[in-house]
Write a protein that holds these residues in place. Structure first.
Motif, PDB file in Angstrom:
ATOM      1  N   VAL A 120       0.859  -1.188   0.000  1.00 26.99           N
ATOM      2  CA  VAL A 120       0.000   0.000   0.000  1.00 26.99           C
ATOM      3  C   VAL A 120       0.895   1.238   0.000  1.00 26.99           C
ATOM      4  O   VAL A 120       1.766   1.393   0.862  1.00 26.99           O
ATOM      5  N   HIS A 121       0.674   2.104  -0.980  1.00 27.69           N
ATOM      6  CA  HIS A 121       1.494   3.315  -1.102  1.00 27.69           C
ATOM      7  C   HIS A 121       1.407   4.149   0.179  1.00 27.69           C
ATOM      8  O   HIS A 121       0.343   4.238   0.793  1.00 27.69           O
ATOM      9  N   PRO A 122       2.513   4.761   0.596  1.00 26.27           N
ATOM     10  CA  PRO A 122       2.516   5.511   1.853  1.00 26.27           C
ATOM     11  C   PRO A 122       1.554   6.698   1.901  1.00 26.27           C
ATOM     12  O   PRO A 122       1.221   7.179   2.983  1.00 26.27           O
ATOM     13  N   THR A 123       1.095   7.177   0.741  1.00 25.26           N
ATOM     14  CA  THR A 123       0.169   8.319   0.744  1.00 25.26           C
ATOM     15  C   THR A 123      -1.298   7.913   0.875  1.00 25.26           C
ATOM     16  O   THR A 123      -2.166   8.772   0.967  1.00 25.26           O
ATOM     17  N   VAL A 124      -1.588   6.621   0.898  1.00 28.65           N
ATOM     18  CA  VAL A 124      -2.972   6.158   1.070  1.00 28.65           C
ATOM     19  C   VAL A 124      -3.386   6.393   2.518  1.00 28.65           C
ATOM     20  O   VAL A 124      -2.684   5.985   3.442  1.00 28.65           O
ATOM     21  N   ARG A 125      -4.528   7.050   2.702  1.00 32.12           N
ATOM     22  CA  ARG A 125      -5.047   7.299   4.048  1.00 32.12           C
ATOM     23  C   ARG A 125      -6.009   6.179   4.418  1.00 32.12           C
ATOM     24  O   ARG A 125      -6.986   5.930   3.700  1.00 32.12           O
ATOM     25  N   ILE A 126      -5.740   5.520   5.537  1.00 30.72           N
ATOM     26  CA  ILE A 126      -6.529   4.368   5.979  1.00 30.72           C
ATOM     27  C   ILE A 126      -7.149   4.689   7.336  1.00 30.72           C
ATOM     28  O   ILE A 126      -6.421   4.957   8.300  1.00 30.72           O
ATOM     29  N   HIS A 127      -8.461   4.640   7.411  1.00 31.97           N
ATOM     30  CA  HIS A 127      -9.145   4.876   8.683  1.00 31.97           C
ATOM     31  C   HIS A 127      -8.760   3.775   9.667  1.00 31.97           C
ATOM     32  O   HIS A 127      -8.587   2.612   9.279  1.00 31.97           O
ATOM     33  N   PRO A 128      -8.636   4.085  10.959  1.00 35.38           N
ATOM     34  CA  PRO A 128      -8.211   3.067  11.937  1.00 35.38           C
ATOM     35  C   PRO A 128      -9.147   1.872  12.083  1.00 35.38           C
ATOM     36  O   PRO A 128      -8.736   0.833  12.583  1.00 35.38           O
ATOM     37  N   THR A 129     -10.398   1.989  11.639  1.00 34.55           N
ATOM     38  CA  THR A 129     -11.342   0.872  11.767  1.00 34.55           C
ATOM     39  C   THR A 129     -11.322  -0.073  10.572  1.00 34.55           C
ATOM     40  O   THR A 129     -12.065  -1.060  10.553  1.00 34.55           O
ATOM     41  N   VAL A 130     -10.501   0.193   9.579  1.00 35.25           N
ATOM     42  CA  VAL A 130     -10.422  -0.641   8.372  1.00 35.25           C
ATOM     43  C   VAL A 130      -9.859  -2.007   8.731  1.00 35.25           C
ATOM     44  O   VAL A 130      -8.943  -2.127   9.546  1.00 35.25           O
ATOM     45  N   ARG A 131     -10.388  -3.044   8.089  1.00 31.86           N
ATOM     46  CA  ARG A 131      -9.879  -4.412   8.250  1.00 31.86           C
ATOM     47  C   ARG A 131      -9.293  -4.859   6.914  1.00 31.86           C
ATOM     48  O   ARG A 131      -9.964  -4.782   5.883  1.00 31.86           O
TER      49      ARG A 131
END
Length: 127
Positions: free
Chosen positions: A18-29
């Motif tokens: 996953v590219h470092p600029t992708v924003r991932i919400h903390p609740t993502v699985r």
């Protein structure tokens, strides 16, 4: 066992692929054998990404509670290959059990489902 990115990879770290600029919400699985997501994406609250192989280009948008995965998503022939600017609307599902290929600039609407296999009703029950 599925974990959030922060639980598995440590706070502030991205899953491999996953590219470092992708924003991932903390609740993502996330629970993938092979995962690639290009630059600039956003994966919203409550989203799930599962499967044997998932490859998505740049600028992914996954709205809240959207899902990539589902039944048979770990089968050997299961894959999702999507181009750039994929938009997966709130509550939408991409079930890639038999493989899904999506080009650039594609949107899957709110609450929609895209399934690469069928669920057939029982003929013995009158269907």
């Amino acid at each position: 066992m599925m974990l959030t990115p922060a639980e598995f990879f440590g706070a502030g770290k991205q899953p491999p692929g996953v590219h470092p600029t992708v924003r991932i919400h903390p609740t993502v699985r996330i629970d993938c054998g092979e995962l690639t997501i290009g630059a600039g994406g956003v994966i919203g609250e409550g989203c799930r990404i599962e499967g044997a192989r998932v490859e998505i280009g740049r600028d992914l948008w996954m709205d809240a509670s959207a899902r990539i995965g589902g039944g048979s998503c770990r089968d050997p022939q299961a894959f999702l290959k999507a181009g750039d600017w994929l938009h997966v609307g709130k509550g939408a599902e991409l079930n890639q059990a038999r493989g899904i290929t999506i080009g650039d600039e594609c949107g899957i609407g709110v609450g929609s489902g895209l399934y690469s296999h069928g669920a057939y009703l029982d003929e013995l029950a009158g269907f």
